[in-house]
Design a protein around this motif. Structure first.
Motif, mmCIF file in Angstrom:
data_model
loop_
_atom_site.group_PDB
_atom_site.id
_atom_site.type_symbol
_atom_site.label_atom_id
_atom_site.label_comp_id
_atom_site.label_asym_id
_atom_site.label_seq_id
_atom_site.Cartn_x
_atom_site.Cartn_y
_atom_site.Cartn_z
ATOM 1 N N GLU A 113 0.981 -1.017 0.292
ATOM 2 C CA GLU A 113 -0.271 0.148 -0.100
ATOM 3 C C GLU A 113 1.073 1.535 0.104
ATOM 4 N N ALA A 114 1.958 1.485 0.629
ATOM 5 C CA ALA A 114 2.644 2.153 0.683
ATOM 6 C C ALA A 114 3.738 2.375 -0.316
ATOM 7 N N GLU A 115 4.081 1.620 -1.498
ATOM 8 C CA GLU A 115 4.500 1.991 -2.684
ATOM 9 C C GLU A 115 5.705 1.412 -2.547
ATOM 10 N N ILE A 116 6.131 0.043 -1.475
ATOM 11 C CA ILE A 116 7.693 0.241 -1.634
ATOM 12 C C ILE A 116 7.479 -1.772 -2.004
ATOM 13 N N CYS A 117 8.817 -1.732 -2.141
ATOM 14 C CA CYS A 117 9.303 -2.458 -2.424
ATOM 15 C C CYS A 117 9.619 -3.490 -1.167
ATOM 16 N N TYR A 118 8.799 -4.903 -1.333
ATOM 17 C CA TYR A 118 9.324 -5.725 -0.229
ATOM 18 C C TYR A 118 9.609 -6.502 -0.382
ATOM 19 N N ALA A 119 10.669 -7.937 0.391
ATOM 20 C CA ALA A 119 10.885 -9.139 0.047
ATOM 21 C C ALA A 119 11.081 -9.728 1.664
#
Length: 264
Positions: free
Chosen positions: A194-200
Protein backbone atom coordinates in the motif's frame (compact mmCIF):
# COMPACT_ATOMS: atom_id res chain seq x y z
CA UNK A 1 17.92 10.15 1.80
CA UNK A 2 17.98 6.36 2.49
CA UNK A 3 16.51 4.17 -0.27
CA UNK A 4 16.94 0.86 1.56
CA UNK A 5 15.68 -0.49 4.86
CA UNK A 6 16.34 -3.69 6.76
CA UNK A 7 13.68 -4.88 9.17
CA UNK A 8 15.25 -7.11 11.78
CA UNK A 9 13.03 -9.75 13.34
CA UNK A 10 13.67 -12.22 16.14
CA UNK A 11 17.39 -12.74 16.58
CA UNK A 12 18.40 -10.07 14.04
CA UNK A 13 18.89 -7.09 16.32
CA UNK A 14 22.42 -6.08 15.38
CA UNK A 15 22.89 -3.30 12.79
CA UNK A 16 26.68 -3.44 13.18
CA UNK A 17 27.15 -4.19 9.46
CA UNK A 18 26.42 -0.47 9.03
CA UNK A 19 28.81 2.41 9.69
CA UNK A 20 28.03 5.78 11.29
CA UNK A 21 25.06 4.52 13.27
CA UNK A 22 22.57 7.12 14.52
CA UNK A 23 19.32 6.64 16.40
CA UNK A 24 16.22 8.55 15.31
CA UNK A 25 12.59 8.89 16.30
CA UNK A 26 10.19 9.23 13.40
CA UNK A 27 6.79 10.74 14.10
CA UNK A 28 3.88 9.21 12.19
CA UNK A 29 0.11 9.39 12.52
CA UNK A 30 0.33 5.90 14.02
CA UNK A 31 2.85 6.80 16.71
CA UNK A 32 6.54 7.51 17.23
CA UNK A 33 8.90 4.91 15.75
CA UNK A 34 12.54 4.26 16.65
CA UNK A 35 14.95 3.57 13.79
CA UNK A 36 18.71 3.47 13.27
CA UNK A 37 20.41 4.90 10.20
CA UNK A 38 23.87 4.09 8.89
CA UNK A 39 25.99 3.60 5.78
CA UNK A 40 27.08 0.51 3.87
CA UNK A 41 28.75 0.17 0.48
CA UNK A 42 27.93 3.77 -0.42
CA UNK A 43 24.26 3.46 0.52
CA UNK A 44 22.33 5.16 3.31
CA UNK A 45 20.33 2.45 5.06
CA UNK A 46 17.64 2.37 7.73
CA UNK A 47 17.65 -0.46 10.25
CA UNK A 48 14.43 -1.14 12.12
CA UNK A 49 13.93 -3.59 14.96
CA UNK A 50 10.42 -4.86 14.32
CA UNK A 51 9.78 -5.82 17.95
CA UNK A 52 11.25 -2.63 19.46
CA UNK A 53 14.19 -2.31 21.78
CA UNK A 54 14.88 -5.45 23.78
CA UNK A 55 12.26 -7.44 21.85
CA UNK A 56 9.62 -5.68 23.95
CA UNK A 57 6.63 -6.20 21.64
CA UNK A 58 5.00 -9.58 20.93
CA UNK A 59 3.94 -10.20 17.32
CA UNK A 60 0.30 -9.18 17.77
CA UNK A 61 1.31 -5.87 19.41
CA UNK A 62 3.86 -4.71 16.84
CA UNK A 63 2.96 -1.31 15.37
CA UNK A 64 3.09 -2.49 11.75
CA UNK A 65 1.41 0.60 10.33
CA UNK A 66 3.70 2.93 12.26
CA UNK A 67 6.78 0.98 11.17
CA UNK A 68 5.96 1.03 7.46
CA UNK A 69 4.78 4.64 7.51
CA UNK A 70 8.00 5.70 9.25
CA UNK A 71 10.03 4.09 6.45
CA UNK A 72 7.79 5.73 3.85
CA UNK A 73 8.30 9.12 5.48
CA UNK A 74 12.06 8.62 5.39
CA UNK A 75 11.96 8.01 1.64
CA UNK A 76 12.65 4.28 1.72
CA UNK A 77 11.92 2.51 -1.58
CA UNK A 78 12.97 -1.06 -0.77
CA UNK A 79 12.66 -3.22 2.34
CA UNK A 80 14.51 -6.43 3.05
CA UNK A 81 12.69 -8.05 5.96
CA UNK A 82 13.90 -10.95 8.06
CA UNK A 83 11.73 -13.57 9.71
CA UNK A 84 12.46 -16.47 12.01
CA UNK A 85 10.19 -19.33 10.95
CA UNK A 86 9.31 -22.90 11.64
CA UNK A 87 9.30 -25.32 8.72
CA UNK A 88 6.41 -27.46 7.50
CA UNK A 89 8.44 -28.67 4.54
CA UNK A 90 11.10 -31.40 4.90
CA UNK A 91 13.07 -29.75 2.07
CA UNK A 92 13.37 -26.54 4.12
CA UNK A 93 15.29 -27.73 7.16
CA UNK A 94 16.72 -25.72 10.07
CA UNK A 95 19.33 -23.24 8.89
CA UNK A 96 17.72 -22.77 5.47
CA UNK A 97 17.26 -19.31 3.97
CA UNK A 98 14.00 -19.06 2.02
CA UNK A 99 12.83 -16.23 -0.24
CA UNK A 100 9.07 -16.27 0.29
CA UNK A 101 6.87 -15.78 -2.76
CA UNK A 102 3.37 -16.29 -1.30
CA UNK A 103 1.67 -16.03 2.07
CA UNK A 104 -1.44 -17.22 3.92
CA UNK A 105 -2.91 -14.98 6.60
CA UNK A 106 -4.29 -16.54 9.79
CA UNK A 107 -3.97 -13.43 11.96
CA UNK A 108 -7.06 -12.23 13.79
CA UNK A 109 -6.82 -8.75 15.26
CA UNK A 110 -4.29 -6.66 13.34
CA UNK A 111 -5.05 -3.52 11.31
CA UNK A 112 -4.34 -4.53 7.73
CA UNK A 113 -4.57 -1.24 5.83
CA UNK A 114 -3.83 2.47 5.92
CA UNK A 115 -7.25 3.07 4.35
CA UNK A 116 -9.90 2.40 6.97
CA UNK A 117 -11.31 5.73 8.16
CA UNK A 118 -13.19 6.68 4.98
CA UNK A 119 -11.32 9.93 4.40
CA UNK A 120 -8.71 8.34 2.14
CA UNK A 121 -11.16 6.12 0.31
CA UNK A 122 -11.14 2.34 0.16
CA UNK A 123 -8.23 0.38 -1.32
CA UNK A 124 -8.35 -3.23 -2.46
CA UNK A 125 -4.64 -3.75 -3.07
CA UNK A 126 -3.58 -6.45 -5.52
CA UNK A 127 -1.48 -9.20 -3.93
CA UNK A 128 -1.07 -11.55 -6.87
CA UNK A 129 2.69 -11.27 -6.41
CA UNK A 130 3.02 -10.21 -2.74
CA UNK A 131 6.82 -9.99 -2.66
CA UNK A 132 8.69 -7.82 -5.14
CA UNK A 133 10.12 -10.04 -7.90
CA UNK A 134 12.94 -7.63 -8.75
CA UNK A 135 14.01 -7.40 -5.11
CA UNK A 136 13.81 -11.17 -4.65
CA UNK A 137 15.97 -11.74 -7.72
CA UNK A 138 18.55 -9.24 -6.46
CA UNK A 139 18.72 -11.02 -3.10
CA UNK A 140 19.04 -14.39 -4.81
CA UNK A 141 21.87 -13.18 -7.05
CA UNK A 142 23.63 -11.72 -4.02
CA UNK A 143 23.34 -15.04 -2.20
CA UNK A 144 24.73 -16.94 -5.18
CA UNK A 145 27.69 -14.55 -5.38
CA UNK A 146 28.63 -15.49 -1.80
CA UNK A 147 27.82 -19.21 -2.16
CA UNK A 148 25.01 -18.87 0.36
CA UNK A 149 22.26 -21.41 -0.37
CA UNK A 150 18.86 -19.74 -0.70
CA UNK A 151 15.62 -21.47 -1.62
CA UNK A 152 13.69 -19.52 -4.25
CA UNK A 153 10.04 -19.61 -3.30
CA UNK A 154 8.02 -20.71 -0.31
CA UNK A 155 4.58 -20.04 1.14
CA UNK A 156 4.68 -18.25 4.49
CA UNK A 157 1.81 -18.95 6.90
CA UNK A 158 1.30 -16.07 9.34
CA UNK A 159 -0.36 -16.88 12.65
CA UNK A 160 -1.50 -14.50 15.39
CA UNK A 161 0.85 -15.63 18.16
CA UNK A 162 2.39 -15.12 20.55
CA UNK A 163 1.83 -18.81 21.30
CA UNK A 164 3.31 -21.48 19.06
CA UNK A 165 0.94 -23.47 16.86
CA UNK A 166 -0.62 -26.81 17.73
CA UNK A 167 0.27 -29.96 15.75
CA UNK A 168 -3.31 -30.01 14.43
CA UNK A 169 -2.92 -26.47 13.07
CA UNK A 170 0.39 -27.38 11.49
CA UNK A 171 -1.21 -30.38 9.75
CA UNK A 172 -3.90 -28.04 8.38
CA UNK A 173 -1.36 -25.51 7.12
CA UNK A 174 0.60 -28.28 5.38
CA UNK A 175 -2.53 -29.58 3.68
CA UNK A 176 -3.28 -26.06 2.45
CA UNK A 177 0.16 -25.75 0.88
CA UNK A 178 2.11 -23.87 3.54
CA UNK A 179 5.89 -24.29 3.75
CA UNK A 180 6.84 -22.01 6.63
CA UNK A 181 5.11 -20.64 9.70
CA UNK A 182 5.77 -17.37 11.49
CA UNK A 183 3.98 -14.57 13.34
CA UNK A 184 5.06 -11.25 11.80
CA UNK A 185 4.94 -11.34 7.98
CA UNK A 186 1.37 -10.05 7.77
CA UNK A 187 0.25 -7.27 7.64
CA UNK A 188 3.79 -5.97 7.09
CA UNK A 189 3.95 -7.18 3.48
CA UNK A 190 0.48 -5.79 2.72
CA UNK A 191 1.21 -2.36 4.20
CA UNK A 192 4.47 -2.13 2.28
CA UNK A 193 2.54 -2.68 -0.95
CA UNK A 194 0.00 0.00 0.00
CA UNK A 195 2.94 2.33 0.66
CA UNK A 196 4.36 1.42 -2.78
CA UNK A 197 7.58 0.14 -1.22
CA UNK A 198 9.29 -2.92 -2.68
CA UNK A 199 9.32 -5.66 -0.06
CA UNK A 200 10.96 -9.07 0.22
CA UNK A 201 11.34 -11.50 3.10
CA UNK A 202 14.33 -13.70 3.81
CA UNK A 203 12.89 -16.36 6.10
CA UNK A 204 15.42 -18.13 8.30
CA UNK A 205 14.29 -21.60 9.34
CA UNK A 206 15.05 -22.14 13.01
CA UNK A 207 13.21 -25.40 13.66
CA UNK A 208 10.58 -27.80 12.40
CA UNK A 209 7.07 -26.84 13.49
CA UNK A 210 5.02 -28.51 16.23
CA UNK A 211 4.18 -32.13 15.54
CA UNK A 212 7.11 -32.36 13.09
CA UNK A 213 9.82 -31.45 15.61
CA UNK A 214 10.68 -34.19 18.08
CA UNK A 215 10.94 -31.83 21.05
CA UNK A 216 8.68 -29.05 22.40
CA UNK A 217 9.43 -25.64 20.88
CA UNK A 218 11.04 -22.83 22.88
CA UNK A 219 11.83 -19.19 22.14
CA UNK A 220 15.39 -19.76 23.35
CA UNK A 221 15.84 -22.40 20.65
CA UNK A 222 14.79 -19.87 18.02
CA UNK A 223 17.29 -17.28 19.29
CA UNK A 224 20.16 -19.78 19.25
CA UNK A 225 19.35 -20.82 15.69
CA UNK A 226 19.21 -17.20 14.54
CA UNK A 227 22.59 -16.45 16.13
CA UNK A 228 24.08 -19.39 14.28
CA UNK A 229 22.78 -17.95 10.99
CA UNK A 230 23.75 -14.34 11.70
CA UNK A 231 27.15 -14.35 9.97
CA UNK A 232 25.71 -15.81 6.76
CA UNK A 233 22.93 -13.25 6.89
CA UNK A 234 25.43 -10.43 7.38
CA UNK A 235 27.34 -11.57 4.26
CA UNK A 236 24.08 -11.74 2.33
CA UNK A 237 23.15 -8.18 3.32
CA UNK A 238 26.51 -6.78 2.24
CA UNK A 239 26.34 -8.56 -1.12
CA UNK A 240 22.74 -7.45 -1.60
CA UNK A 241 23.46 -3.76 -0.96
CA UNK A 242 26.21 -3.80 -3.61
CA UNK A 243 23.80 -5.18 -6.21
CA UNK A 244 20.67 -3.09 -5.69
CA UNK A 245 19.87 -1.18 -8.91
CA UNK A 246 19.49 2.56 -8.54
CA UNK A 247 16.13 2.68 -10.32
CA UNK A 248 13.18 0.41 -9.63
CA UNK A 249 11.85 -1.58 -12.57
CA UNK A 250 8.85 -3.22 -10.94
CA UNK A 251 5.16 -2.54 -10.40
CA UNK A 252 5.42 -1.94 -6.64
CA UNK A 253 6.07 1.77 -7.10
CA UNK A 254 2.68 2.17 -8.83
CA UNK A 255 0.64 -0.23 -6.70
CA UNK A 256 -2.08 2.32 -5.98
CA UNK A 257 -2.45 3.28 -9.62
CA UNK A 258 -5.05 5.97 -10.17
CA UNK A 259 -5.64 6.25 -6.44
CA UNK A 260 -2.34 8.11 -6.04
CA UNK A 261 0.54 7.39 -3.70
CA UNK A 262 0.55 7.27 0.07
CA UNK A 263 2.26 9.81 2.26
CA UNK A 264 2.93 12.45 -0.42
Amino acid sequence: MPRLAIIGGTGIYDPSMLNGLKEHKVVTEYGEIDVITGHCCGEDIVFMNRHGKGHALPPHRVNYRGNIMALKNLGVERILATAAVGSLNPEMGPGSFVLCDQFMDFTKSRPQTFYEDGQKGVVHIDMTEPYCAELRNTIYEAACSEDIPVIQGGTYVCTEGPRFETPAEIRMYRQLGGDLVGMTGVPEVVLAREAEICYATVAVVTNYAAGIAREPLTHAEVLVAMRESSERFRKLILAFVKRVPHKRNCLCQNALGELGTLGK
